[in-house]
Design a protein around this motif. Structure first.
Motif, PDB file in Angstrom:
ATOM      1  N   ARG A 177      69.415  36.372  68.510  1.00 39.07           N
ATOM      2  CA  ARG A 177      68.087  36.798  68.010  1.00 39.07           C
ATOM      3  C   ARG A 177      66.938  36.293  68.146  1.00 39.07           C
ATOM      4  NH1 ARG A 177      68.564  36.960  60.933  1.00 39.07           N
ATOM      5  NH2 ARG A 177      66.636  37.160  60.825  1.00 39.07           N
ATOM      6  N   LEU A 178      66.471  37.441  68.392  1.00 39.66           N
ATOM      7  CA  LEU A 178      64.395  37.143  68.085  1.00 39.66           C
ATOM      8  C   LEU A 178      64.187  36.287  67.021  1.00 39.66           C
ATOM      9  CD1 LEU A 178      63.449  39.771  70.026  1.00 39.66           C
ATOM     10  CD2 LEU A 178      64.556  38.282  70.980  1.00 39.66           C
ATOM     11  N   GLU A 179      62.844  35.422  67.619  1.00 38.90           N
ATOM     12  CA  GLU A 179      62.279  34.544  67.224  1.00 38.90           C
ATOM     13  C   GLU A 179      61.321  35.314  66.158  1.00 38.90           C
ATOM     14  OE1 GLU A 179      60.171  30.024  66.280  1.00 38.90           O
ATOM     15  OE2 GLU A 179      61.925  30.300  67.326  1.00 38.90           O
ATOM     16  N   PRO A 180      60.927  35.282  64.956  1.00 36.35           N
ATOM     17  CA  PRO A 180      59.872  36.177  64.553  1.00 36.35           C
ATOM     18  C   PRO A 180      58.174  35.791  65.383  1.00 36.35           C
ATOM     19  CG  PRO A 180      61.140  35.124  62.841  1.00 36.35           C
ATOM     20  CD  PRO A 180      61.827  34.802  64.003  1.00 36.35           C
ATOM     21  N   GLY A 181      57.477  36.653  65.488  1.00 36.98           N
ATOM     22  CA  GLY A 181      56.260  36.699  65.927  1.00 36.98           C
ATOM     23  C   GLY A 181      56.470  36.250  67.309  1.00 36.98           C
ATOM     24  N   VAL A 182      57.327  35.851  68.275  1.00 35.88           N
ATOM     25  CA  VAL A 182      57.785  35.513  70.113  1.00 35.88           C
ATOM     26  C   VAL A 182      58.158  37.010  69.895  1.00 35.88           C
ATOM     27  CG1 VAL A 182      58.665  33.715  71.631  1.00 35.88           C
ATOM     28  CG2 VAL A 182      58.779  32.833  69.403  1.00 35.88           C
ATOM     29  N   SER A 183      56.635  36.458  71.947  1.00 31.34           N
ATOM     30  CA  SER A 183      57.415  38.105  72.945  1.00 31.34           C
ATOM     31  C   SER A 183      58.316  37.379  73.870  1.00 31.34           C
ATOM     32  CB  SER A 183      55.951  38.535  73.436  1.00 31.34           C
ATOM     33  OG  SER A 183      55.314  39.299  72.521  1.00 31.34           O
ATOM     34  N   VAL A 184      59.146  38.423  74.126  1.00 25.25           N
ATOM     35  CA  VAL A 184      59.944  38.355  74.770  1.00 25.25           C
ATOM     36  C   VAL A 184      60.645  39.131  75.724  1.00 25.25           C
ATOM     37  CG1 VAL A 184      63.122  37.626  74.748  1.00 25.25           C
ATOM     38  CG2 VAL A 184      61.804  37.332  72.981  1.00 25.25           C
ATOM     39  N   PRO A 185      60.852  39.054  76.611  1.00 24.71           N
ATOM     40  CA  PRO A 185      60.865  40.180  78.347  1.00 24.71           C
ATOM     41  C   PRO A 185      61.718  41.128  78.395  1.00 24.71           C
ATOM     42  CG  PRO A 185      60.796  38.125  79.341  1.00 24.71           C
ATOM     43  CD  PRO A 185      60.222  38.023  77.731  1.00 24.71           C
ATOM     44  N   LEU A 186      61.646  42.416  78.353  1.00 24.12           N
ATOM     45  CA  LEU A 186      63.234  43.362  78.049  1.00 24.12           C
ATOM     46  C   LEU A 186      63.087  43.789  79.757  1.00 24.12           C
ATOM     47  CD1 LEU A 186      61.555  45.970  75.655  1.00 24.12           C
ATOM     48  CD2 LEU A 186      63.901  44.650  75.304  1.00 24.12           C
ATOM     49  N   GLY A 187      64.803  43.915  79.932  1.00 23.94           N
ATOM     50  CA  GLY A 187      64.974  43.822  81.422  1.00 23.94           C
ATOM     51  C   GLY A 187      65.426  45.898  80.946  1.00 23.94           C
ATOM     52  N   ASP A 188      65.439  46.614  82.061  1.00 29.60           N
ATOM     53  CA  ASP A 188      66.093  47.883  81.944  1.00 29.60           C
ATOM     54  C   ASP A 188      67.300  47.771  81.535  1.00 29.60           C
ATOM     55  OD1 ASP A 188      65.478  50.331  81.807  1.00 29.60           O
ATOM     56  OD2 ASP A 188      66.759  50.592  84.557  1.00 29.60           O
ATOM     57  N   GLU A 189      67.563  48.632  80.859  1.00 31.83           N
ATOM     58  CA  GLU A 189      69.360  49.088  80.077  1.00 31.83           C
ATOM     59  C   GLU A 189      69.439  48.159  79.115  1.00 31.83           C
ATOM     60  OE1 GLU A 189      71.571  50.659  82.231  1.00 31.83           O
ATOM     61  OE2 GLU A 189      70.967  52.198  83.793  1.00 31.83           O
ATOM     62  N   ALA A 190      68.803  46.743  78.565  1.00 31.10           N
ATOM     63  CA  ALA A 190      69.450  45.844  77.555  1.00 31.10           C
ATOM     64  C   ALA A 190      69.695  46.674  76.456  1.00 31.10           C
ATOM     65  CB  ALA A 190      67.688  45.031  77.828  1.00 31.10           C
ATOM     66  N   TRP A 191      70.743  46.136  75.841  1.00 32.49           N
ATOM     67  CA  TRP A 191      70.625  46.631  74.418  1.00 32.49           C
ATOM     68  C   TRP A 191      70.470  45.745  73.404  1.00 32.49           C
ATOM     69  CZ3 TRP A 191      73.509  50.619  73.257  1.00 32.49           C
ATOM     70  CH2 TRP A 191      73.834  51.280  74.077  1.00 32.49           C
ATOM     71  N   LEU A 192      69.213  46.913  72.400  1.00 32.95           N
ATOM     72  CA  LEU A 192      68.557  46.157  71.171  1.00 32.95           C
ATOM     73  C   LEU A 192      69.621  46.331  69.756  1.00 32.95           C
ATOM     74  CD1 LEU A 192      65.412  47.257  72.550  1.00 32.95           C
ATOM     75  CD2 LEU A 192      66.303  44.886  72.541  1.00 32.95           C
ATOM     76  N   ARG A 193      69.508  45.814  69.011  1.00 37.57           N
ATOM     77  CA  ARG A 193      69.888  45.751  67.549  1.00 37.57           C
ATOM     78  C   ARG A 193      68.281  45.393  66.599  1.00 37.57           C
ATOM     79  NH1 ARG A 193      74.114  41.580  65.640  1.00 37.57           N
ATOM     80  NH2 ARG A 193      72.816  41.718  63.490  1.00 37.57           N
ATOM     81  N   PHE A 194      68.577  46.256  65.435  1.00 41.89           N
ATOM     82  CA  PHE A 194      67.348  45.749  64.418  1.00 41.89           C
ATOM     83  C   PHE A 194      67.996  45.972  63.242  1.00 41.89           C
ATOM     84  CE2 PHE A 194      65.737  48.470  68.139  1.00 41.89           C
ATOM     85  CZ  PHE A 194      64.013  47.261  68.116  1.00 41.89           C
ATOM     86  N   GLY A 195      67.809  44.765  62.476  1.00 38.62           N
ATOM     87  CA  GLY A 195      68.359  44.559  60.839  1.00 38.62           C
ATOM     88  C   GLY A 195      70.106  45.018  61.553  1.00 38.62           C
ATOM     89  N   LYS A 196      71.343  45.325  61.170  1.00 45.70           N
ATOM     90  CA  LYS A 196      72.899  45.395  60.597  1.00 45.70           C
ATOM     91  C   LYS A 196      73.419  46.061  61.375  1.00 45.70           C
ATOM     92  CE  LYS A 196      72.881  42.805  56.279  1.00 45.70           C
ATOM     93  NZ  LYS A 196      73.053  42.435  55.050  1.00 45.70           N
ATOM     94  N   ASP A 197      72.586  47.824  62.132  1.00 44.29           N
ATOM     95  CA  ASP A 197      73.361  49.019  62.457  1.00 44.29           C
ATOM     96  C   ASP A 197      72.613  49.597  63.150  1.00 44.29           C
ATOM     97  OD1 ASP A 197      75.228  47.690  60.405  1.00 44.29           O
ATOM     98  OD2 ASP A 197      73.714  48.996  58.560  1.00 44.29           O
ATOM     99  N   LEU A 198      71.667  49.058  63.752  1.00 41.67           N
ATOM    100  CA  LEU A 198      70.651  50.321  64.353  1.00 41.67           C
ATOM    101  C   LEU A 198      71.037  49.231  65.743  1.00 41.67           C
ATOM    102  CD1 LEU A 198      69.875  52.241  65.275  1.00 41.67           C
ATOM    103  CD2 LEU A 198      67.017  51.236  64.776  1.00 41.67           C
ATOM    104  N   TRP A 199      71.757  50.697  66.831  1.00 43.11           N
ATOM    105  CA  TRP A 199      71.916  49.881  68.393  1.00 43.11           C
ATOM    106  C   TRP A 199      71.171  50.880  69.215  1.00 43.11           C
ATOM    107  CZ3 TRP A 199      74.317  45.512  70.124  1.00 43.11           C
ATOM    108  CH2 TRP A 199      74.890  44.941  69.406  1.00 43.11           C
ATOM    109  N   VAL A 200      70.210  50.854  69.748  1.00 42.18           N
ATOM    110  CA  VAL A 200      69.413  50.990  71.103  1.00 42.18           C
ATOM    111  C   VAL A 200      69.533  50.403  72.022  1.00 42.18           C
ATOM    112  CG1 VAL A 200      67.910  52.236  69.727  1.00 42.18           C
ATOM    113  CG2 VAL A 200      67.301  50.205  69.779  1.00 42.18           C
ATOM    114  N   LYS A 201      69.703  51.291  73.575  1.00 34.38           N
ATOM    115  CA  LYS A 201      70.288  50.835  74.573  1.00 34.38           C
ATOM    116  C   LYS A 201      68.144  50.492  75.447  1.00 34.38           C
ATOM    117  CE  LYS A 201      72.532  50.522  78.814  1.00 34.38           C
ATOM    118  NZ  LYS A 201      73.658  51.509  79.527  1.00 34.38           N
TER     119      LYS A 201
END
Length: 74
Positions: A35-59
């Protein structure tokens, strides 16, 4: 009920590549299982899975990879 905020997270390109920042969303943003800490930028790797809220998953795909995928170059 919707679990994704209107302005949930942001993406920005820096010298080291693309990063994601949770914009103090009500239900959180995850990179893989972290889980990301609010306001803190985190580097992204290609093909990383992201989840927004409880249900929205994107690659995530870098813009360069996305262009290759659209062109059928994988």
């Amino acid at each position: 009920a919707a679990t994704v905020s209107k302005f949930h997270a942001s993406f920005a390109q820096g010298a080291a590549g693309w990063a994601i920042t949770d914009q103090r969303s009500a239900n959180g943003t995850w990179l893989e299982a972290m889980r990301l800490e609010p306001g803190v930028s985190v580097p992204l790797g290609d093909e990383a899975w992201l989840r927004f809220g409880k249900d929205l998953w994107v690659k995530y795909a870098t813009p360069e990879r996305l262009v290759r995928l659209i062109a059928g170059l994988g």
